[in-house]
Design an enzyme around this catalytic site. Structure first.
Site, PDB file in Angstrom:
ATOM      1  N   LYS A 207       1.617 -66.476  79.658  1.00  0.00           N
ATOM      2  CA  LYS A 207       2.667 -66.616  80.660  1.00  0.00           C
ATOM      3  C   LYS A 207       2.099 -67.378  81.844  1.00  0.00           C
ATOM      4  CE  LYS A 207       5.836 -64.093  83.639  1.00  0.00           C
ATOM      5  NZ  LYS A 207       6.465 -62.795  83.944  1.00  0.00           N
ATOM      6  N   ARG A 217      14.291 -64.753  89.628  1.00  0.00           N
ATOM      7  CA  ARG A 217      13.932 -63.900  90.778  1.00  0.00           C
ATOM      8  C   ARG A 217      15.133 -63.706  91.687  1.00  0.00           C
ATOM      9  NH1 ARG A 217       7.939 -66.644  91.674  1.00  0.00           N
ATOM     10  NH2 ARG A 217       7.154 -66.099  89.596  1.00  0.00           N
ATOM     11  N   LYS A 230       2.087 -66.089  92.113  1.00  0.00           N
ATOM     12  CA  LYS A 230       1.530 -65.141  91.149  1.00  0.00           C
ATOM     13  C   LYS A 230       0.324 -65.728  90.421  1.00  0.00           C
ATOM     14  CE  LYS A 230       5.919 -62.636  90.566  1.00  0.00           C
ATOM     15  NZ  LYS A 230       6.857 -61.968  89.621  1.00  0.00           N
ATOM     16  N   GLU A 246      -5.947 -65.821  75.573  1.00  0.00           N
ATOM     17  CA  GLU A 246      -5.010 -64.760  75.969  1.00  0.00           C
ATOM     18  C   GLU A 246      -4.308 -64.176  74.740  1.00  0.00           C
ATOM     19  OE1 GLU A 246      -4.288 -63.103  78.533  1.00  0.00           O
ATOM     20  OE2 GLU A 246      -4.831 -64.212  80.340  1.00  0.00           O
ATOM     21  N   LYS A 261       5.536 -68.547  77.640  1.00  0.00           N
ATOM     22  CA  LYS A 261       6.557 -68.645  78.673  1.00  0.00           C
ATOM     23  C   LYS A 261       6.049 -69.482  79.828  1.00  0.00           C
ATOM     24  CE  LYS A 261       9.029 -65.722  81.827  1.00  0.00           C
ATOM     25  NZ  LYS A 261       9.027 -64.472  82.519  1.00  0.00           N
ATOM     26  N   SER A 287      14.872 -69.009  83.046  1.00  0.00           N
ATOM     27  CA  SER A 287      16.025 -69.183  83.930  1.00  0.00           C
ATOM     28  C   SER A 287      16.152 -70.607  84.474  1.00  0.00           C
ATOM     29  CB  SER A 287      15.935 -68.175  85.080  1.00  0.00           C
ATOM     30  OG  SER A 287      14.706 -68.327  85.774  1.00  0.00           O
ATOM     31  N   TYR A 326      19.025 -67.545  77.756  1.00  0.00           N
ATOM     32  CA  TYR A 326      20.306 -67.197  78.376  1.00  0.00           C
ATOM     33  C   TYR A 326      21.458 -67.891  77.661  1.00  0.00           C
ATOM     34  CZ  TYR A 326      17.030 -65.450  81.741  1.00  0.00           C
ATOM     35  OH  TYR A 326      15.992 -64.763  82.305  1.00  0.00           O
TER      36      TYR A 326
HETATM   37  C1  PBG Z   1       8.862 -60.328  85.560  1.00  0.00           C
HETATM   38  C2  PBG Z   1       9.488 -61.416  84.779  1.00  0.00           C
HETATM   39  C3  PBG Z   1       9.793 -62.723  85.222  1.00  0.00           C
HETATM   40  C4  PBG Z   1      10.492 -63.316  84.173  1.00  0.00           C
HETATM   41  C5  PBG Z   1      10.559 -62.409  83.135  1.00  0.00           C
HETATM   42  N1  PBG Z   1       9.925 -61.225  83.518  1.00  0.00           N
HETATM   43  C6  PBG Z   1       9.584 -63.389  86.521  1.00  0.00           C
HETATM   44  C7  PBG Z   1       8.238 -63.561  87.043  1.00  0.00           C
HETATM   45  O1  PBG Z   1       7.223 -63.376  86.382  1.00  0.00           O
HETATM   46  O2  PBG Z   1       8.158 -63.880  88.242  1.00  0.00           O
HETATM   47  C8  PBG Z   1      11.067 -64.712  84.229  1.00  0.00           C
HETATM   48  C9  PBG Z   1      12.229 -64.967  83.357  1.00  0.00           C
HETATM   49  C10 PBG Z   1      13.016 -66.184  83.671  1.00  0.00           C
HETATM   50  O3  PBG Z   1      12.694 -66.991  84.555  1.00  0.00           O
HETATM   51  O4  PBG Z   1      14.039 -66.372  82.994  1.00  0.00           O
HETATM   52  N2  PBG Z   1       7.517 -60.154  85.458  1.00  0.00           N
END
Ligand code: PBG
Length: 336
Positions: A207, A217, A230, A246, A261, A287, A326
């Site tokens: 990720k 968010r 992050k 990983e 991701k 998203s 989505y």
């Molecule tokens: C939370 C999480 C996130 C997403 C899925 N689980 C956001 C992040 O890590 O800040 C993102 C999903 C998306 O953007 O559709 N840890």
């Protein structure tokens, strides 16, 4: 079908790739990759209350809903052949804290949503995200030390408790999205100790610290609180070998499925992971990627159905066994 007229040119080709593109049935016959509704996982946002429905402005077509309306969506998805939903809670500000203790309350919104969906649509897979960001007042996925650094081992302790309450509520798959080290093994142990041997783990294994998560968010209401980024736990977009490490670690630690991701900008990672490990491999079409398709098509610049379908096929071609998107419901309707 229109027969090519005999050509007046003297060109002799014993290989003509276009022969197999001549008609729809022929193209169907030689199709290498197919998208099926069963490949799709639909992420859904859940709110407190009843008959509550809110648009997510940066994700046109996506709504957060209360549990009663969530159930209707899940039924529709199941009827269309979608395999699983991934649930995300929109947690009231009053339930957020520094230590995220709401995350492991057996009666929290997430657990109530899981139990209600499982009772109403028992043959739909339920995926529960494990990470603390919906529950922390600072919006990070873990607990902070006095310098604002996300503490690994202390966070894992909380994630174990979160995973156990979600599995007990009926989640079929636990999906740690936090990127703490050692969390898969710790969660596996906690689940087994609690008698949840058959609860699977889909780890967000590779990720990346991505700007494509912005609309998500907004959707869960963690963006305004988030200080900084992050990058001390999510991966550097520049790295591919690190992603393989990983994934190797997560598989060793007991991940039943692994995820990459975001999606589109990381299909090389998907392919490398699939080629290297031959493990059930997923990608999250996140998203921001959805928002781009929607924004362009809402402006009349792209044909949403066509680009969506083409995008999802790209995920499968790269090696995905399934895709979190989505677009899942739209795609399943199209496929029907
Ligand atoms: C939370 C999480 C996130 C997403 C899925 N689980 C956001 C992040 O890590 O800040 C993102 C999903 C998306 O953007 O559709 N840890």
């Amino acid at each position: 079908m229109a027969q090519e007229r005999s050509s007046s040119s003297n060109l002799f080709l014993n290989k003509r790739m276009r022969r197999l593109r001549h008609s729809q049935w022929m193209r169907d016959l030689v199709t290498e990759t197919r998208l099926n509704p069963a490949d799709l996982i639909w992420p859904l946002f859940v709110l407190e209350g009843e008959k509550q429905k809110e648009d997510v402005s940066s994700m046109p077509g996506v709504q957060r809903t209360s549990i009663d309306l969530l159930i209707e969506k899940v039924k529709e998805a199941r009827d269309l052949g979608i395999s699983a939903v991934a649930l995300f809670p929109v947690v009231d500000q009053s339930s957020k804290s520094e230590n995220a203790q709401e995350s492991y309350s057996p009666d929290n919104l997430m657990c109530r949503a899981i139990a209600a969906v499982k009772a109403a649509v028992p043959d739909m897979g339920i995926i529960a995200d494990v990470a603390l960001d919906p529950y922390t007042s600072h919006g990070h996925d873990g607990l902070l030390d006095s310098d604002g650094y996300v503490m690994n081992d202390e966070t894992v302790e909380v994630l174990m408790r979160q995973a156990v309450v979600q599995a007990s509520a009926g989640a079929d798959i636990i999906a740690p999205s936090d990127m703490m080290d050692g969390r898969v093994e710790a969660i596996r142990g906690a689940l087994d100790t609690n008698g949840n041997m058959n609860t699977a783990i889909m780890s967000y294994a590779a990720k990346y610290a991505s700007a494509f998560y912005g609309p998500f968010r907004d959707a869960v209401g963690s963006s305004s609180a988030l200080k900084g980024d992050k990058k001390t736990y999510q991966m550097n977009s520049a790295n591919k070998r690190e992603a393989l490490h990983e994934v190797a670690l997560d598989i060793e630690e007991g991940a039943d499925m692994v995820m990459v991701k975001p999606g589109l900008a990381y299909l090389d990672i998907v392919k490398a992971v699939k080629d290297e490990f031959q493990w059930p491999t997923f990608a999250y079409h996140v998203s921001g990627e959805y928002a781009m398709l929607k924004a362009a098509s809402d402006n009349g610049w792209l044909d949403y159905d066509a680009v969506m379908f083409e995008t999802l096929l790209g995920f499968k071609r790269a090696g995905c066994d399934g895709i979190l998107t989505y677009c899942a419901l739209d795609a399943a309707k199209l496929l029907k």
